[in-house]
Scaffold this motif. Structure first.
Motif, PDB file in Angstrom:
ATOM      1  N   SER A   1       0.850  -1.198   0.000  1.00  0.00           N
ATOM      2  CA  SER A   1       0.000   0.000   0.000  1.00  0.00           C
ATOM      3  C   SER A   1       0.885   1.248   0.000  1.00  0.00           C
ATOM      4  CB  SER A   1      -0.918  -0.015   1.230  1.00  0.00           C
ATOM      5  OG  SER A   1      -1.833   1.050   1.187  1.00  0.00           O
TER       6      SER A   1
ATOM      7  N   ARG B   1       0.516   4.211  -0.823  1.00  0.00           N
ATOM      8  CA  ARG B   1      -0.087   5.494  -0.476  1.00  0.00           C
ATOM      9  C   ARG B   1      -0.458   5.583   1.000  1.00  0.00           C
ATOM     10  NH1 ARG B   1       1.309   9.480  -2.835  1.00  0.00           N
ATOM     11  NH2 ARG B   1      -0.534  10.566  -2.017  1.00  0.00           N
ATOM     12  N   GLN B   2      -0.081   4.582   1.785  1.00  0.00           N
ATOM     13  CA  GLN B   2      -0.299   4.629   3.226  1.00  0.00           C
ATOM     14  C   GLN B   2       0.961   5.189   3.893  1.00  0.00           C
ATOM     15  OE1 GLN B   2      -2.786   4.109   5.244  1.00  0.00           O
ATOM     16  NE2 GLN B   2      -4.317   3.304   3.814  1.00  0.00           N
TER      17      GLN B   2
ATOM     18  N   ILE C   1       2.774  12.150   1.659  1.00  0.00           N
ATOM     19  CA  ILE C   1       1.495  11.468   1.477  1.00  0.00           C
ATOM     20  C   ILE C   1       0.425  12.056   2.387  1.00  0.00           C
ATOM     21  CG2 ILE C   1       0.301   9.245   1.722  1.00  0.00           C
ATOM     22  CD1 ILE C   1       3.030   7.919   1.093  1.00  0.00           C
TER      23      ILE C   1
END
Length: 544
Positions: A210, A212-213, A243
């Motif tokens: 993930s 984008r975490q 982010i």
């Protein structure tokens, strides 16, 4: 006066365990809030991370808002809706749901989560095991079981249970390879076990699954810091902020990364940003206080400002044990021994840790409570056998009790832990001189002289040889001058730290006016200085 001080005037540790552990829980919270697989997605929201906050949402005797509903789905939805607001009421909903459908996997799992968030670890573990028995391939149940075991093991300091948590999290990953929260929690477990390599691998998996975490990058930054890879940690922290630029916790971590590579101005700016975004974030107040307190080599430290920041951290989080220690040692440095003792004792009540116990020993020894100091140093050695300051300080206490043989034994123990602990070597030389062990004394003195020559060549300002020791050692003149200049520079720094801004003086003195000079000392007549300076005191008149 004791001499078991590190560069900042007292025994130092990493000072991160409580701060880091709470960040771990906040990271897990953010991960769970972002998860979206299966019908139990909403029920994975863990709420606040602090135990007291968890319990505050578990109102005793709370009832499910859909207790009169006939529909199983309606009761389940009510439980999910109540989850972040009232764990006890949500728990009641899931119990009602299970009365209607006893083997429903989601309801069983969510019931375990509500119990975990209320600190009912044993009940939660039992519930997750029931879920696994009912649905052996349900990876999320292993995740819940491993997370609860991690929480319980962290609070109890149970490494055996921590390994069990790792095993269950691995099972969760095998069943659900894309469950990035399980990788994240596995990283937390390995971090607690101080297996930094595997922790880093787990966090990297989070960033790959993930990207984008932000939490994966933030946790990776933490483990990189612990591996001494400050520049890589800085890059990972910055990626997390790119982010999620409004996440104050990430700025706190970035500040820690900056500090690790010596960029203290940027570190302070990041922690101030964290406070602006999260005004009640105690760890950032604590870190700013630590930065202001500095070390004995820091030129621009601000002791009053440090004390305000540390007091604020304690006000915001009374369970921040390191803050009590740091504030206590600042008071100790100003001669407020009893207040220092009380603060250090309070910190150790919150959580026993080696650095706090060693510093309490320093204060108790200065107060003349040698037996209490011995107990404190012994506790420090038990809590962390690798903390060289503990036996070094214990040796100083034995020296004050004229137990020279015991002092020598402790100095040697400190040097066996850290061979280049020059202050311990100096005190060993001093003790050997008192016991007339001349062969060993000559050998150790030679090592001390070699190190002084290195410091002189490098332009250093060493503090490991004390001025009064320099008077009784056969040192070269340039070595004696180096010791004197180093302590004079230290004295100037201490004055500046207590008065960061110049004190304005406008009063002029004419021929008819005199400047009255006073001398203040807590141990006049009980310290070598008062005898060496007797002629200076007498210059002020016979009343001295």
């Amino acid at each position: 006066m004791l001499s078991c001080r590190s560069a900042n005037g007292h025994v130092m540790g990493r000072n991160v365990s409580v701060v880091r552990r709470r960040f771990v829980f906040l990271v897990l919270l953010a991960l769970l809030l972002g998860m979206g697989y299966s019908s139990a997605a909403k029920s994975k929201k863990k709420g606040k991370d602090k135990k007291e906050d968890m319990q505050s949402t578990g109102i005793a005797g709370a009832k499910c808002s859909a207790s009169d509903a006939d529909s199983f789905d309606e009761i389940l939805r009510a439980g999910s809706a109540l989850f972040n607001r009232n764990f006890a009421a949500a728990e009641d909903c899931y119990r009602l749901a299970l009365n209607k459908q006893p083997g429903h996997t989601t309801a069983m799992y969510n019931l375990g989560l509500t119990q975990m968030n209320q600190g009912k670890h044993d009940a939660a573990i039992s519930q997750f095991k029931k879920t696994i028995k009912s649905a052996p391939n349900y990876g999320e149940a292993y995740f819940g079981l491993g997370s609860t075991q991690y929480d319980q093991a962290s609070r109890a300091g149970d490494s055996g249970l921590m390994f069990k948590a790792a095993d269950n999290l691995k099972k969760a990953i095998n069943l659900s390879p894309s469950m990035f929260a399980a990788f994240n929690q596995l990283g937390n477990v390995y971090l607690a076990l101080q297996d930094y390599g595997r922790a880093g691998d787990a966090y990297r998996s989070v960033t790959q699954i993930s990207p984008r975490q932000p939490e994966g990058y933030a946790n990776l930054a933490r483990v990189l810091l612990m591996q001494g890879k400050g520049q890589e940690a800085l890059q990972a922290s910055q990626r997390a902020i790119d982010i999620s630029p409004a996440n104050g916790l990430l700025y706190h971590e970035l500040g820690t990364a900056y500090k690790s590579i010596g960029r203290e101005a940027e570190a302070k700016r990041m922690w101030k940003t964290a406070i602006r975004l999260i005004p009640n974030h105690a760890p950032s107040h604590y870190q700013i206080g630590e930065l202001m307190a500095g070390t004995v080599f820091t030129e621009d430290k601000d002791i009053p400002g440090a004390m305000r920041s540390l007091a604020k951290a304690i006000q915001l989080d009374p369970n921040l044990a390191e803050a009590y220690m740091s504030l206590g040692m600042l008071h100790w440095g100003q001669g407020r021994m009893h207040l220092a003792r009380d603060l250090l004792s309070k910190g150790l009540q919150v959580r026993p840790f080696a650095e706090g116990a060693a510093n309490l020993g320093i204060v108790l020894s200065d107060l003349g409570d040698y037996e209490g100091a011995i107990k404190a140093f012994t506790q420090a050695m038990e809590l962390n056998p690798r903390l060289a300051e503990a036996p070094k300080c214990l040796g100083d206490t034995y020296k004050h009790m004229n137990r020279w043989k015991d002092a020598i034994k402790m100095y040697k123990k400190a040097l066996s832990i850290r061979p280049e602990y020059w202050e311990a070597l100096n005190d060993l030389v001093h003790a050997l001189q008192h016991t007339c062990e001349w062969k060993e004394w000559e050998k150790k003195l030679r090592l001390l002289q070699v190190q002084l020559s290195r410091e002189l060549a490098a332009g250093g300002k060493p503090l490991f040889v004390k001025p009064f020791h320099a008077l009784v050692y056969p040192l070269r003149v340039d070595h004696m001058l180096l010791v004197a200049e180093s302590y004079a520079a230290r004295a100037i720094r201490l004055v500046k730290s207590m008065l960061p801004s110049p004190f304005p003086v406008h009063k002029g003195l004419g021929e008819s006016k005199k400047l009255r000079v006073g001398w203040v000392s807590s141990n006049i007549g009980d310290h070598s200085l008062s005898h060496l300076m007797r002629s200076v005191f007498l210059m002020q008149g016979d009343r001295i």
